[in-house]
Design a protein around this motif. Sequence first.
Motif, PDB file in Angstrom:
ATOM      1  N   GLY A   1       0.785  -1.329  -0.159  1.00 24.53           N
ATOM      2  CA  GLY A   1      -0.026  -0.115   0.065  1.00 24.53           C
ATOM      3  C   GLY A   1       0.791   1.038   0.031  1.00 24.53           C
ATOM      4  N   THR A   2       1.972   1.075   0.691  1.00 25.63           N
ATOM      5  CA  THR A   2       2.653   2.412   0.780  1.00 25.63           C
ATOM      6  C   THR A   2       3.305   2.569  -0.304  1.00 25.63           C
ATOM      7  N   SER A   3       4.033   1.507  -1.030  1.00 21.81           N
ATOM      8  CA  SER A   3       4.571   1.886  -2.447  1.00 21.81           C
ATOM      9  C   SER A   3       3.523   2.102  -3.469  1.00 21.81           C
ATOM     10  N   ILE A   4       2.253   2.077  -3.363  1.00 21.90           N
ATOM     11  CA  ILE A   4       1.176   2.326  -4.412  1.00 21.90           C
ATOM     12  C   ILE A   4       1.028   3.703  -4.115  1.00 21.90           C
ATOM     13  N   LEU A   5       0.926   4.090  -2.850  1.00 27.89           N
ATOM     14  CA  LEU A   5       0.495   5.704  -2.401  1.00 27.89           C
ATOM     15  C   LEU A   5       1.672   6.550  -2.848  1.00 27.89           C
ATOM     16  N   ASP A   6       2.704   5.934  -3.042  1.00 25.51           N
ATOM     17  CA  ASP A   6       3.954   6.737  -3.339  1.00 25.51           C
ATOM     18  C   ASP A   6       4.072   7.276  -4.905  1.00 25.51           C
ATOM     19  N   VAL A   7       3.354   6.297  -5.664  1.00 27.04           N
ATOM     20  CA  VAL A   7       3.249   6.664  -6.954  1.00 27.04           C
ATOM     21  C   VAL A   7       1.738   6.980  -7.600  1.00 27.04           C
ATOM     22  N   ILE A   8       0.759   6.991  -6.930  1.00 24.93           N
ATOM     23  CA  ILE A   8      -0.510   6.887  -7.343  1.00 24.93           C
ATOM     24  C   ILE A   8      -0.772   8.359  -7.778  1.00 24.93           C
ATOM     25  N   ASN A   9      -0.082   9.444  -7.657  1.00 18.54           N
ATOM     26  CA  ASN A   9      -0.387  10.632  -8.160  1.00 18.54           C
ATOM     27  C   ASN A   9       0.630  10.862  -9.106  1.00 18.54           C
TER      28      ASN A   9
END
Length: 452
Positions: free
Chosen positions: A322-330
Motif C-alpha cells: 500500500g505504501t509503495s502504491i501511495l508513493d506513485v498514485i499521483n
Amino acid sequence: MKLEIFGFIKDTIELLEKKEEKLQEKVFDLNNFFEREFSDKDYFLNVNHRIKSPMSLKEKILRNNYYLKYNNPHTFLMNLPDLIGVRLECRFIEDETKIYKDIVRIFDNKSEGGYYYNSDDPSILLKLDDIQPQVQKNGFEIYKVDGKVFCEGDLFKFELQIKSLVNIFWGEVEHKILYKNYNYMLMENFYRDIMSSIKGNMTMIDRQLMILHDHLNEVNSNKESGRIKQFESMLAKIIYEIYSVKIKEKLGFVVDFRNTCNLIMNYITKKERPSERSEYLLLITNILIRFNEIADDSLNFDEYLSFEREIKFDNDFCSRIGTSILDVINRDFRWNMLFRIIFDIEKGNNAEDFEGFVIFLRERFLVKLKPELAALSILENEERNLIEEGLMSYIADIFTMNIDIDFMNNDNIERLNDIILNLVRNLKSYKQWEDEKEIIKERLFMSYTMNP
C-alpha cells in the motif's frame, strides 16, 4: 402589469412549499410500503420517488394551461395526477409484468371509482381497473397506475410506474431528447423514427441480458465458474467502453487499459464475497445499475487523488504494498487511472476502498497458499504462519522492486502463485524451510524475473 397566470404560478409554488413537509412524509410512507412488500422478490431492485419541483410545476402549468382549468392553486395541486411520482424498478422488461401482478394481489380491497387498497395501509389507493400496460403517445407500452394517498385532511395524487433497467434508461433518453428539447419539433417525425429504432435496440439488449441472466442461473453447477468468468468479462468490457470515452474526451486519446478493467471487475466481485448464486445475481444487477448512473458523469483524469483520512494497514504485506502504491498514485498515470475508476464506481470512502483493494490483493495469494500449507501435516500451525509470512514478504519484495501495475494482472498473479506452490510442495519439514528460505527466495525471484 403581470399576466394573472404568473400570479397563479406564484401562489401554487408557495402552496407547494407549505405542504412540503406533509408531502415528504407521505413519500416516505409510500417508499417504505413498497419496499416492505417487494424486498423479498429477486426481480425487484429499488423504489425511486420524487415530488414535483417548483420549476417543473411552473412548466406544467404553462404548457397545459392549468390556470384556465382550475379555480385556485389548492384545487389544482390536489388534482395534479403526478404531484408525487413513485417508480418500482426491476431487472428486465418481463419483470414489469410480474410486479404489476403482485400489485393487483397486494391491493385486494375495492374502494370507489376503480381504486383498491391494502388492509395494512388503507391510506394508499391505486386505480387498478384501467388496462395495463398503457400505450403512450409514442406507441410504446408502460405500466403506469394512478394513485391517491391521504394525509391529515389532504388527498394527494401520485403516479406509480413500473420500469425495468432498459426502460428507465430509455425514458431518460426520450424525455431529454424529445420531450424537453423543442429544437427538434420541426423534424419531429424523423426523430421519432430514430427514437423508435433506438427503443428496438434497447429491447434487444434487454433480451440479451435476460439470456445472460438465465444462462448464469442454470442448475448445472459444473459450468458455474465458467459462466461467472464470462459474465465478469462482459462487465469488464462495459467498464472499458464507459471510461475509454471519458478518457478520450478529457485527454484526446485512449490508452489500452483492458487488463486494468479485468482487475477492477475482479476486485468488485471478490470484495462483496457473494456465497450463493442469488447473491451473485443481485451483485451483478447492482453493478449494472451503478454503470447506468455513472455513464454520463464527467471524470477528471488530470487531478490528484485524495483521501478522507490517513490510510491504515493491518499487516506488513499490506503496509509495504500500500505504501509503495501511495508513493506513485499521483505520479503514475496508470495507477492513478486504476484507483480513479474504482473510486468512481464504488460509492463511499476512498480511504476504505484503497485499503480494501490492498487486502484483496493479499488474498489473491493467500487463497491458494493457505490450503497448500494446511495440507503439509508435518507442520505445526505456528510454523505454517511463519512460512506464510515469509513467502508473503518475498512477494512484497518482488512488487516493490518495480511497482508495476502489470504485477496485478490475473495472469501474472496466477503465474506467481504456481511458482510459490511448487516451492511449498517440496518442503519436508520446518527445519528445511529455515535452512533453505534464502535459497527459496532466490529461486522465487529467478523464476519470476526469468519469465516476465
